[in-house]
Design a protein around this motif. Structure first.
Motif, PDB file in Angstrom:
ATOM      1  N   ALA B 263       1.809  -0.978   8.550  1.00 43.45           N
ATOM      2  CA  ALA B 263       3.196  -1.377   8.514  1.00 43.45           C
ATOM      3  C   ALA B 263       3.193  -2.974   8.682  1.00 43.45           C
ATOM      4  CB  ALA B 263       3.678  -0.825   9.714  1.00 43.45           C
ATOM      5  N   GLN B 264       2.211  -3.703   9.387  1.00 42.16           N
ATOM      6  CA  GLN B 264       2.235  -4.963   9.569  1.00 42.16           C
ATOM      7  C   GLN B 264       1.957  -5.818   8.265  1.00 42.16           C
ATOM      8  OE1 GLN B 264      -0.780  -5.806  12.454  1.00 42.16           O
ATOM      9  NE2 GLN B 264       0.890  -6.624  13.948  1.00 42.16           N
ATOM     10  N   ARG B 265       1.085  -5.083   7.360  1.00 39.71           N
ATOM     11  CA  ARG B 265       0.926  -5.899   6.130  1.00 39.71           C
ATOM     12  C   ARG B 265       2.502  -5.717   5.084  1.00 39.71           C
ATOM     13  NH1 ARG B 265      -3.961  -3.277   6.876  1.00 39.71           N
ATOM     14  NH2 ARG B 265      -3.451  -1.462   5.671  1.00 39.71           N
ATOM     15  N   GLN B 266       2.925  -4.442   5.411  1.00 37.30           N
ATOM     16  CA  GLN B 266       3.851  -4.307   4.428  1.00 37.30           C
ATOM     17  C   GLN B 266       5.109  -5.180   4.975  1.00 37.30           C
ATOM     18  OE1 GLN B 266       4.743  -2.262   2.052  1.00 37.30           O
ATOM     19  NE2 GLN B 266       3.145  -0.744   1.973  1.00 37.30           N
ATOM     20  N   PHE B 267       5.343  -5.263   6.431  1.00 40.30           N
ATOM     21  CA  PHE B 267       6.211  -6.071   7.103  1.00 40.30           C
ATOM     22  C   PHE B 267       6.172  -7.670   6.493  1.00 40.30           C
ATOM     23  CE2 PHE B 267       9.256  -7.000  10.280  1.00 40.30           C
ATOM     24  CZ  PHE B 267       9.143  -8.498  10.727  1.00 40.30           C
ATOM     25  N   GLN B 268       4.977  -7.946   6.705  1.00 48.71           N
ATOM     26  CA  GLN B 268       4.353  -9.450   6.213  1.00 48.71           C
ATOM     27  C   GLN B 268       4.882  -9.624   4.784  1.00 48.71           C
ATOM     28  OE1 GLN B 268       0.826  -9.593   7.788  1.00 48.71           O
ATOM     29  NE2 GLN B 268       1.505  -9.631   9.980  1.00 48.71           N
ATOM     30  N   GLN B 269       4.634  -8.711   3.883  1.00 49.26           N
ATOM     31  CA  GLN B 269       4.869  -8.771   2.514  1.00 49.26           C
ATOM     32  C   GLN B 269       6.122  -8.634   2.228  1.00 49.26           C
ATOM     33  OE1 GLN B 269       2.594  -5.761   0.451  1.00 49.26           O
ATOM     34  NE2 GLN B 269       3.649  -5.867  -1.475  1.00 49.26           N
ATOM     35  N   LEU B 270       6.942  -8.121   2.739  1.00 45.16           N
ATOM     36  CA  LEU B 270       8.345  -8.254   2.546  1.00 45.16           C
ATOM     37  C   LEU B 270       8.985  -9.605   3.068  1.00 45.16           C
ATOM     38  CD1 LEU B 270      10.748  -6.500   1.407  1.00 45.16           C
ATOM     39  CD2 LEU B 270      11.373  -5.876   3.897  1.00 45.16           C
ATOM     40  N   CYS B 271       8.548 -10.176   4.319  1.00 43.35           N
ATOM     41  CA  CYS B 271       8.966 -11.352   4.659  1.00 43.35           C
ATOM     42  C   CYS B 271       8.774 -12.498   3.719  1.00 43.35           C
ATOM     43  CB  CYS B 271       8.220 -11.601   5.913  1.00 43.35           C
ATOM     44  SG  CYS B 271       8.888 -10.827   7.485  1.00 43.35           S
ATOM     45  N   LEU B 272       7.337 -12.347   2.844  1.00 45.32           N
ATOM     46  CA  LEU B 272       7.250 -13.129   2.023  1.00 45.32           C
ATOM     47  C   LEU B 272       7.968 -13.056   0.482  1.00 45.32           C
ATOM     48  CD1 LEU B 272       3.252 -13.649   2.792  1.00 45.32           C
ATOM     49  CD2 LEU B 272       5.210 -15.443   3.466  1.00 45.32           C
ATOM     50  N   ALA B 273       8.270 -11.880   0.258  1.00 41.06           N
ATOM     51  CA  ALA B 273       8.688 -11.604  -1.151  1.00 41.06           C
ATOM     52  C   ALA B 273       9.725 -12.446  -1.360  1.00 41.06           C
ATOM     53  CB  ALA B 273       8.980  -9.863  -1.253  1.00 41.06           C
ATOM     54  N   PRO B 274      10.677 -12.481  -0.749  1.00 36.11           N
ATOM     55  CA  PRO B 274      11.872 -13.113  -1.409  1.00 36.11           C
ATOM     56  C   PRO B 274      11.450 -14.813  -1.864  1.00 36.11           C
ATOM     57  CG  PRO B 274      12.469 -12.133   0.587  1.00 36.11           C
ATOM     58  CD  PRO B 274      11.229 -12.011   0.423  1.00 36.11           C
ATOM     59  N   THR B 275      10.578 -15.260  -1.077  1.00 39.95           N
ATOM     60  CA  THR B 275      10.154 -16.492  -1.469  1.00 39.95           C
ATOM     61  C   THR B 275       9.079 -16.673  -2.487  1.00 39.95           C
ATOM     62  OG1 THR B 275       8.195 -16.516   0.134  1.00 39.95           O
ATOM     63  CG2 THR B 275      10.264 -17.091   1.158  1.00 39.95           C
ATOM     64  N   GLY B 276       8.708 -15.654  -3.159  1.00 38.39           N
ATOM     65  CA  GLY B 276       8.022 -15.637  -4.362  1.00 38.39           C
ATOM     66  C   GLY B 276       6.569 -15.966  -3.865  1.00 38.39           C
ATOM     67  N   LEU B 277       6.226 -15.990  -2.522  1.00 39.15           N
ATOM     68  CA  LEU B 277       4.676 -16.335  -2.118  1.00 39.15           C
ATOM     69  C   LEU B 277       3.935 -15.281  -2.105  1.00 39.15           C
ATOM     70  CD1 LEU B 277       5.913 -18.839   0.758  1.00 39.15           C
ATOM     71  CD2 LEU B 277       4.828 -19.458  -1.497  1.00 39.15           C
ATOM     72  N   VAL B 278       4.259 -14.025  -2.585  1.00 38.11           N
ATOM     73  CA  VAL B 278       3.450 -12.806  -2.466  1.00 38.11           C
ATOM     74  C   VAL B 278       2.338 -13.041  -3.673  1.00 38.11           C
ATOM     75  CG1 VAL B 278       3.082 -10.563  -2.485  1.00 38.11           C
ATOM     76  CG2 VAL B 278       5.045 -11.483  -1.165  1.00 38.11           C
TER      77      VAL B 278
END
Lengths: 188, 278
Positions: B263-278
């Motif tokens: 869940a932590q990985r998914q949370f961090q991934q979503l936080c970064l997603a809009p910035t295109g940094l994933v």
């Protein structure tokens, strides 16, 4: 204040859940899922509160009694940990049933009453319920008939600490202390 | 009336794990406890308060019975406030449903119809409860296994007006919304479009199972890949505190923590997603 119509809308669901057969013309979907939840959650609460009683009766007999209890004793308190006030009485009544000779019903009912006491003092609804509870010799003598060394009580209720000086066929006291319940002799 | 914020990813705190959590102090951002198990004054409450000294706590209840026509239980609400104060709980939540009627308690989250009458009724009771609690409530969208034929409002419309008029916040359970959509109860796309995003303060994710005629909100298994996929598609949820719920058939704490780390990985991934940094 809500209209009677709103109360009626809720009543239709409530009655559909507790009726033996689903009402006709029920709203879209299935009340059966709620019926199932209702039966399972309350039977499960009894399994949780009375694990030693379940071991003494065996799973099938206990489950049958739990089912009967849930059908005839609706919960009246928000705390499901408090469900099952009269379960010990239902067990004791089996001593006069066709299965009277199958078990030592009165002794098992004493165990159930003791387990109920554990639940009340572990989850007290009121501050005064967390105070010391006395377990009279009449009850402890019966408990000894079916759990002579109190092994079942020890293994099924991990938060219960039994004082080494405790003797059977005597009065006990049950107190809440920190994270545990202590079972001690009641010294005169 | 201010709302204290919780951050990051939380984990449901359940009775079999209490001692172990206290002993091992796993790295968890916050815990959510079922308030109903700790409202008394016994060992269970003592354990929770001991844990609360080390972790931020959120209290999640099932007994406010806000949607019912029975009178509110003011004693229950006052006791809940006492627990919230003693545990310094950052959030207090319950559900949009009824759980008792005419004194008969069902210990289940029963659906209320969404229409102006029920909305007015609910707003009034939420405000009363919040006045006693001295804090905003978070209210969760429950699974619904049928629709009332008298319903005239959509779920999203109801939630929006409830939040706007009562001052409560929304605990949006993504799994429940997924189940309701799968079972034909609520159109997920419509609900997501109508959600009052500014009022969503917490998200829940939990497991479900296949029942005789549809999905059932069992909370007894891990979150499904489908629900994780749905979560990752919702950029609007980036950064909103997320809780993993697992209430029964509990695994060992170590296995639960594996789910938590996912869940932590998914949370961090979503936080970064809009910035295109994933």
């Amino acid at each position: 204040m809500p209209s009677n119509h709103y109360h009626q809308q809720l009543t239709a669901i409530a009655q559909g859940i507790t009726s033996i057969e689903e009402q006709q013309n029920q709203p879209k979907g299935h009340l059966s899922q709620y019926q199932n939840n209702y039966a399972q959650s309350h039977q499960s609460a009894l399994f949780t509160t009375y694990p030693v009683t379940c071991q003494l009766l065996g799973f099938d007999i206990f489950a049958a009694l739990a089912k009967v209890y849930c059908q005839h004793f609706p919960p009246t308190h928000w705390d499901i940990n408090h469900y099952g006030d009269d379960f010990a009485a239902l067990i004791a009544s089996q001593s006069k049933s066709a299965k009277a000779k199958a078990f030592d019903w009165l002794a098992i009912a004493a165990v159930a009453r003791f387990e109920r006491l554990l639940s009340v003092i572990y989850y007290p609804a009121l501050a005064e319920q967390s105070a010391e509870q006395q377990v009279p010799v009449a009850m402890t003598t019966l408990i000894e008939r079916v759990d002579p060394q109190l092994q079942l009580l020890r293994s099924c209720h991990r938060y219960l600490r039994i004082d080494p000086s405790l003797t059977l066929n005597s009065n006990w006291r049950l107190i809440s202390r920190g994270f545990q319940l202590l079972l001690l002799p009641l010294t005169p | 009336m201010t709302l204290n914020r919780i951050n990051g990813v939380g984990l449901g705190l359940r009775a079999p794990h209490l001692h172990q959590v206290l002993r091992q102090r796993p790295k968890v951002d916050w815990f959510e406890a079922h308030s109903c198990n700790y409202l008394g004054f016994g060992p269970a409450r003592n354990l929770l308060l001991a844990i609360a000294e080390h972790y931020p706590i959120s209290l999640h209840g099932v007994s406010l019975n806000l949607g019912s026509t029975d009178p509110l239980d003011n004693q229950y609400i006052r006791t809940l406030k006492m627990l919230a104060d003693d545990s310094q709980a950052l959030m207090v939540s319950d559900h949009i449903c009824f759980t008792a009627l005419d004194g008969h308690h069902f210990h289940d989250l029963l659906p209320i119809p969404f229409h102006p009458q029920s909305l007015n009724h609910l707003v009034s009771r939420v405000q009363h409860t919040q006045d006693i609690l001295q804090r905003p409530l978070l209210l969760e969208n429950a699974t619904r296994y049928f629709q009332h034929p008298q319903q005239t409002m959509s779920g999203g419309e109801f939630l929006t007006q409830l939040c706007q008029r009562s001052g409560c916040q929304l605990l949006f359970d993504i799994s429940n919304a997924f189940i309701n959509d799968h079972n034909g109860m609520t159109l997920l796309s419509e609900l997501l479009d109508e959600l009052p995003l500014e009022h969503i303060t917490e998200l829940h994710l939990g497991g479900y199972r296949q029942g005789p005629w549809g999905l059932v909100d069992t909370h007894d298994t891990q979150v499904s890949d489908s629900v994780w996929q749905l979560y990752q598609q919702q950029f609007r949820f980036a950064g909103i505190p997320l809780l993993i719920e697992w209430d029964s058939e509990l695994p060992e704490l170590d296995e639960l923590l594996l789910q938590y780390h996912r869940a932590q990985r998914q949370f961090q991934q979503l936080c970064l997603a809009p910035t295109g940094l994933v």
